[in-house]
Design an enzyme around this catalytic site. Sequence first.
Site, PDB file in Angstrom:
ATOM      1  N   CYS A 159      33.281 -13.530  -6.041  1.00 40.08           N
ATOM      2  CA  CYS A 159      34.167 -14.486  -5.371  1.00 40.08           C
ATOM      3  C   CYS A 159      35.205 -13.759  -4.529  1.00 40.08           C
ATOM      4  O   CYS A 159      36.226 -13.294  -5.050  1.00 40.08           O
ATOM      5  CB  CYS A 159      34.844 -15.379  -6.412  1.00 40.08           C
ATOM      6  SG  CYS A 159      36.035 -16.511  -5.682  1.00 40.08           S
TER       7      CYS A 159
ATOM      8  N   CYS B 178      38.679 -15.269  -4.583  1.00 43.11           N
ATOM      9  CA  CYS B 178      39.457 -15.024  -5.805  1.00 43.11           C
ATOM     10  C   CYS B 178      39.983 -13.584  -5.840  1.00 43.11           C
ATOM     11  O   CYS B 178      41.107 -13.341  -6.250  1.00 43.11           O
ATOM     12  CB  CYS B 178      38.599 -15.223  -7.052  1.00 43.11           C
ATOM     13  SG  CYS B 178      37.550 -16.664  -7.008  1.00 43.11           S
ATOM     14  N   ASP B 179      39.154 -12.627  -5.446  1.00 46.70           N
ATOM     15  CA  ASP B 179      39.452 -11.228  -5.760  1.00 46.70           C
ATOM     16  C   ASP B 179      39.687 -10.318  -4.559  1.00 46.70           C
ATOM     17  O   ASP B 179      40.076  -9.163  -4.742  1.00 46.70           O
ATOM     18  CB  ASP B 179      38.295 -10.644  -6.600  1.00 46.70           C
ATOM     19  CG  ASP B 179      38.147 -11.378  -7.926  1.00 46.70           C
ATOM     20  OD1 ASP B 179      39.175 -11.851  -8.446  1.00 46.70           O
ATOM     21  OD2 ASP B 179      37.021 -11.494  -8.417  1.00 46.70           O
TER      22      ASP B 179
END
Length: 323
Positions: free
Chosen positions: A137, A140-141
């Site tokens: 992701c 997200c990261d």
Amino acid sequence: MTDAIRHTRLLIIGSGPAGYTAGVYASRAMLNPILVQGIQPGGQLTITTDVENWPGDASVMGPDLMVRMEHHAKEMGTEIISDHIMSLDLSVRPFRAVGDSGTTYTADAVILATGAQAKWLGLPSEEHFKGFGVSACATCDGFFYRGQEIVVVGGGNTAVEEALFLTNFASKVTLIHRRDSLRAEKIMQDRLFKNPKVAVLWNHEIDAVIGGDNPRGVEGVRAKHVETGEITEVPCKGFFVAIGHAPATELVKDQLELHNGGYVKVEPGTTRTSIPGVFAAGDLTDHVYRQAVTSAGMGCMAALDAEKWLAEHEADQTAAAAE
Ligand SMILES: Cc1cc2nc3c(=O)[nH]c(=O)nc-3n(C[C@H](O)[C@H](O)[C@H](O)COP(=O)(O)OP(=O)(O)OC[C@H]3O[C@@H](n4cnc5c(N)ncnc54)[C@H](O)[C@@H]3O)c2cc1C
């Protein structure tokens, strides 16, 4: 934990575009549906940023769009429940679903809208470094790898989108693909090839993620040429797996007909599954388009199919009782 039993004419499982759209249509058909959200309220679009292909919005943030859809479904009368269905029995009538909360949901009809999950390569080293440099992701990261080198693996739209998004953070993004061309849309490929931060390593598969354990973290990947077997080491701090998604069929894989590598099979042009009264919509059934708008479209179809089926089914039951 509660041990309540809730009955509904229509249970919708999943809160992505398919589930919420089904909720809007089913509510407006006066079916008083219950929608169980699952562990990812709002579905996959909650892990992305800009969505530029939702009709009516030239640009909208994925999480914002899903909050609006949730409000819309609620406003129309859908009862939205924060729970995750752990088991579903489609061999009994009414159908029976058991939630993580302990609640049992019984339903005359069910719409499955459980979507899809990211796929992984299945390498032990990938597993070892998950959460320590290995991710599926970018949204997200990506932020963790500001000014660092990143590797993305894959060749479809997801991989190209993720690689482009990651150029916002990384000093360099290397896309590794096992073929000599990408499957991604042409416009996305053009953007990728024009981006000065992007390099592509063709005809290579990931052999291993390499890194250290003290502290645990990724240092690079070992990529193997698919024909010659030659090994190339690509340094990186973040390794993003973007090889697609698997449909979330855990609840139904032994009960419903599946096809195309595990997607729920529906009668063409409908959302009817192999069990009457059970309908499926969105990425769970769709190995081709996998878009928010197509999922929402199928959510609409599922609610209309369920409404029609319930009306016919209930009329049959009334007639049988009168005989
Ligand atoms: C990073 C990323 C970017 C994307 N960008 C775009 C884009 O720009 N435009 C676009 O059109 N599409 C985009 N997509 C694709 C789009 O998000 C999906 O096609 C769409 O979300 C599918 O909707 P869905 O309703 O089928 O399921 P999903 O969105 O996958 O939602 C599934 C739902 O089911 C629930 N669920 C699963 N199992 C259970 C259970 N056992 N009990 C209860 N609930 C359960 C989950 O909690 C979730 O709410 C993107 C996807 C990703 C991952």
